[in-house]
Design a protein around this motif. Structure first.
Motif, PDB file in Angstrom:
ATOM      1  N   LYS A   1      63.450 -22.402  92.391  1.00  0.00           N
ATOM      2  CA  LYS A   1      64.862 -22.060  92.199  1.00  0.00           C
ATOM      3  C   LYS A   1      65.136 -21.604  90.770  1.00  0.00           C
ATOM      4  N   THR A   2      64.254 -21.965  89.828  1.00  0.00           N
ATOM      5  CA  THR A   2      64.466 -21.609  88.424  1.00  0.00           C
ATOM      6  C   THR A   2      63.436 -20.565  87.985  1.00  0.00           C
ATOM      7  N   LEU A   3      63.848 -19.683  87.071  1.00  0.00           N
ATOM      8  CA  LEU A   3      62.928 -18.695  86.518  1.00  0.00           C
ATOM      9  C   LEU A   3      61.798 -19.420  85.803  1.00  0.00           C
ATOM     10  N   GLY A   4      60.582 -18.976  86.031  1.00  0.00           N
ATOM     11  CA  GLY A   4      59.414 -19.620  85.437  1.00  0.00           C
ATOM     12  C   GLY A   4      58.904 -20.786  86.259  1.00  0.00           C
ATOM     13  N   GLY A   5      59.601 -21.122  87.344  1.00  0.00           N
ATOM     14  CA  GLY A   5      59.162 -22.215  88.209  1.00  0.00           C
ATOM     15  C   GLY A   5      57.942 -21.802  89.016  1.00  0.00           C
ATOM     16  N   HIS A   6      57.169 -22.796  89.412  1.00  0.00           N
ATOM     17  CA  HIS A   6      55.960 -22.502  90.181  1.00  0.00           C
ATOM     18  C   HIS A   6      55.639 -23.635  91.133  1.00  0.00           C
ATOM     19  N   VAL A   7      54.994 -23.292  92.230  1.00  0.00           N
ATOM     20  CA  VAL A   7      54.500 -24.252  93.211  1.00  0.00           C
ATOM     21  C   VAL A   7      53.142 -23.752  93.700  1.00  0.00           C
ATOM     22  N   THR A   8      52.395 -24.643  94.307  1.00  0.00           N
ATOM     23  CA  THR A   8      51.113 -24.286  94.909  1.00  0.00           C
ATOM     24  C   THR A   8      51.178 -24.575  96.396  1.00  0.00           C
ATOM     25  N   ILE A   9      50.717 -23.616  97.192  1.00  0.00           N
ATOM     26  CA  ILE A   9      50.679 -23.828  98.638  1.00  0.00           C
ATOM     27  C   ILE A   9      49.227 -23.795  99.111  1.00  0.00           C
ATOM     28  N   ASN A  10      49.003 -24.422 100.245  1.00  0.00           N
ATOM     29  CA  ASN A  10      47.677 -24.476 100.836  1.00  0.00           C
ATOM     30  C   ASN A  10      47.477 -23.248 101.724  1.00  0.00           C
ATOM     31  N   ALA A  11      46.996 -22.175 101.116  1.00  0.00           N
ATOM     32  CA  ALA A  11      46.725 -20.918 101.824  1.00  0.00           C
ATOM     33  C   ALA A  11      45.712 -20.155 100.978  1.00  0.00           C
ATOM     34  N   GLY A  12      45.249 -19.036 101.473  1.00  0.00           N
ATOM     35  CA  GLY A  12      44.262 -18.266 100.733  1.00  0.00           C
ATOM     36  C   GLY A  12      42.915 -18.949 100.748  1.00  0.00           C
ATOM     37  N   VAL A  13      42.114 -18.687  99.735  1.00  0.00           N
ATOM     38  CA  VAL A  13      40.771 -19.264  99.648  1.00  0.00           C
ATOM     39  C   VAL A  13      40.828 -20.703  99.136  1.00  0.00           C
ATOM     40  N   ARG A  14      41.469 -20.906  97.984  1.00  0.00           N
ATOM     41  CA  ARG A  14      41.550 -22.245  97.378  1.00  0.00           C
ATOM     42  C   ARG A  14      42.989 -22.722  97.185  1.00  0.00           C
ATOM     43  N   GLY A  15      43.920 -21.915  97.632  1.00  0.00           N
ATOM     44  CA  GLY A  15      45.329 -22.207  97.433  1.00  0.00           C
ATOM     45  C   GLY A  15      45.982 -21.020  96.752  1.00  0.00           C
ATOM     46  N   ILE A  16      47.303 -20.995  96.781  1.00  0.00           N
ATOM     47  CA  ILE A  16      48.052 -19.905  96.159  1.00  0.00           C
ATOM     48  C   ILE A  16      49.098 -20.502  95.230  1.00  0.00           C
ATOM     49  N   ILE A  17      49.114 -20.003  94.002  1.00  0.00           N
ATOM     50  CA  ILE A  17      50.142 -20.396  93.032  1.00  0.00           C
ATOM     51  C   ILE A  17      51.248 -19.356  93.117  1.00  0.00           C
ATOM     52  N   ILE A  18      52.457 -19.815  93.428  1.00  0.00           N
ATOM     53  CA  ILE A  18      53.621 -18.931  93.486  1.00  0.00           C
ATOM     54  C   ILE A  18      54.423 -19.160  92.211  1.00  0.00           C
ATOM     55  N   TYR A  19      54.763 -18.086  91.534  1.00  0.00           N
ATOM     56  CA  TYR A  19      55.472 -18.136  90.260  1.00  0.00           C
ATOM     57  C   TYR A  19      56.715 -17.261  90.353  1.00  0.00           C
ATOM     58  N   ARG A  20      57.855 -17.821  89.973  1.00  0.00           N
ATOM     59  CA  ARG A  20      59.097 -17.031  89.992  1.00  0.00           C
ATOM     60  C   ARG A  20      59.264 -16.343  88.647  1.00  0.00           C
ATOM     61  N   GLU A  21      59.130 -15.031  88.670  1.00  0.00           N
ATOM     62  CA  GLU A  21      59.187 -14.231  87.446  1.00  0.00           C
ATOM     63  C   GLU A  21      60.620 -13.841  87.081  1.00  0.00           C
ATOM     64  N   SER A  22      61.417 -13.513  88.100  1.00  0.00           N
ATOM     65  CA  SER A  22      62.805 -13.108  87.857  1.00  0.00           C
ATOM     66  C   SER A  22      63.632 -13.484  89.084  1.00  0.00           C
ATOM     67  N   ASN A  23      64.881 -13.049  89.118  1.00  0.00           N
ATOM     68  CA  ASN A  23      65.739 -13.379  90.252  1.00  0.00           C
ATOM     69  C   ASN A  23      65.225 -12.814  91.568  1.00  0.00           C
ATOM     70  N   THR A  24      64.485 -11.720  91.501  1.00  0.00           N
ATOM     71  CA  THR A  24      64.024 -11.066  92.722  1.00  0.00           C
ATOM     72  C   THR A  24      62.502 -10.928  92.822  1.00  0.00           C
ATOM     73  N   VAL A  25      61.763 -11.351  91.787  1.00  0.00           N
ATOM     74  CA  VAL A  25      60.314 -11.160  91.774  1.00  0.00           C
ATOM     75  C   VAL A  25      59.582 -12.500  91.764  1.00  0.00           C
ATOM     76  N   TYR A  26      58.741 -12.670  92.773  1.00  0.00           N
ATOM     77  CA  TYR A  26      57.852 -13.828  92.860  1.00  0.00           C
ATOM     78  C   TYR A  26      56.421 -13.299  92.825  1.00  0.00           C
TER      79      TYR A  26
END
Length: 144
Positions: free
Chosen positions: A50-75
């Motif tokens: 929900k916040t800019l610069g926030g990040h979470v990790t999900i269990n997908a891909g090869v070893r996991g995926i780090i999702i990072y919120r860069e801006s209001n519309t870009v992840y």
């Protein structure tokens, strides 16, 4: 005399081809896995996005995926598999405790949140999956 040199020339050519096929610096390919994840950004587990610069990790891909919120519309969605010797058991990227960059504690490669390495032996950027936002839904994929 020319026919005596043919085996030697063939052997040298073969060795140069084999040597040219080896990856330098341990940068082998990350194994391909199909990724097509849909995330409801209103779910509690994704609250940090929900916040800019926030990040979470999900269990997908090869070893996991780090999702990072860069801006209001870009992840940004990065594969956790380090690009330096990706087949090693410990080639696992995580967000540094400072939250300012990504790091593979095994090889000490550091990556910025654009996925590019800036320190350590890694020379290739992290694998980035396509991401798109529609309302409160984030889709991460490596297919069309």
């Amino acid at each position: 005399m020319g026919s005596l040199n043919r085996p030697l020339i063939f052997a040298l050519l073969l060795l140069s081809v084999i040597a040219g096929c080896e990856e330098s610096g341990g940068d082998n390919q990350i194994p391909f896995v199909f990724v097509d994840e849909t995330i409801n950004l209103n779910n509690f587990e994704f609250l940090d996005l929900k916040t800019l610069g926030g990040h979470v990790t999900i269990n997908a891909g090869v070893r996991g995926i780090i999702i990072y919120r860069e801006s209001n519309t870009v992840y940004r969605a990065f594969e956790k598999n380090c690009t330096y010797q990706p087949l090693d058991a410990c080639a696992d990227v995580e967000v540094d405790q400072s939250g300012l960059f990504l790091i593979d504690p095994c090889c000490s490669s550091k990556f910025n949140f654009d996925g590019f390495p800036f320190e350590g032996p890694a020379t290739r950027p992290l694998l980035e999956y396509r991401s798109s936002v529609s309302g409160n839904t984030l889709r991460i994929t490596n297919s069309n």
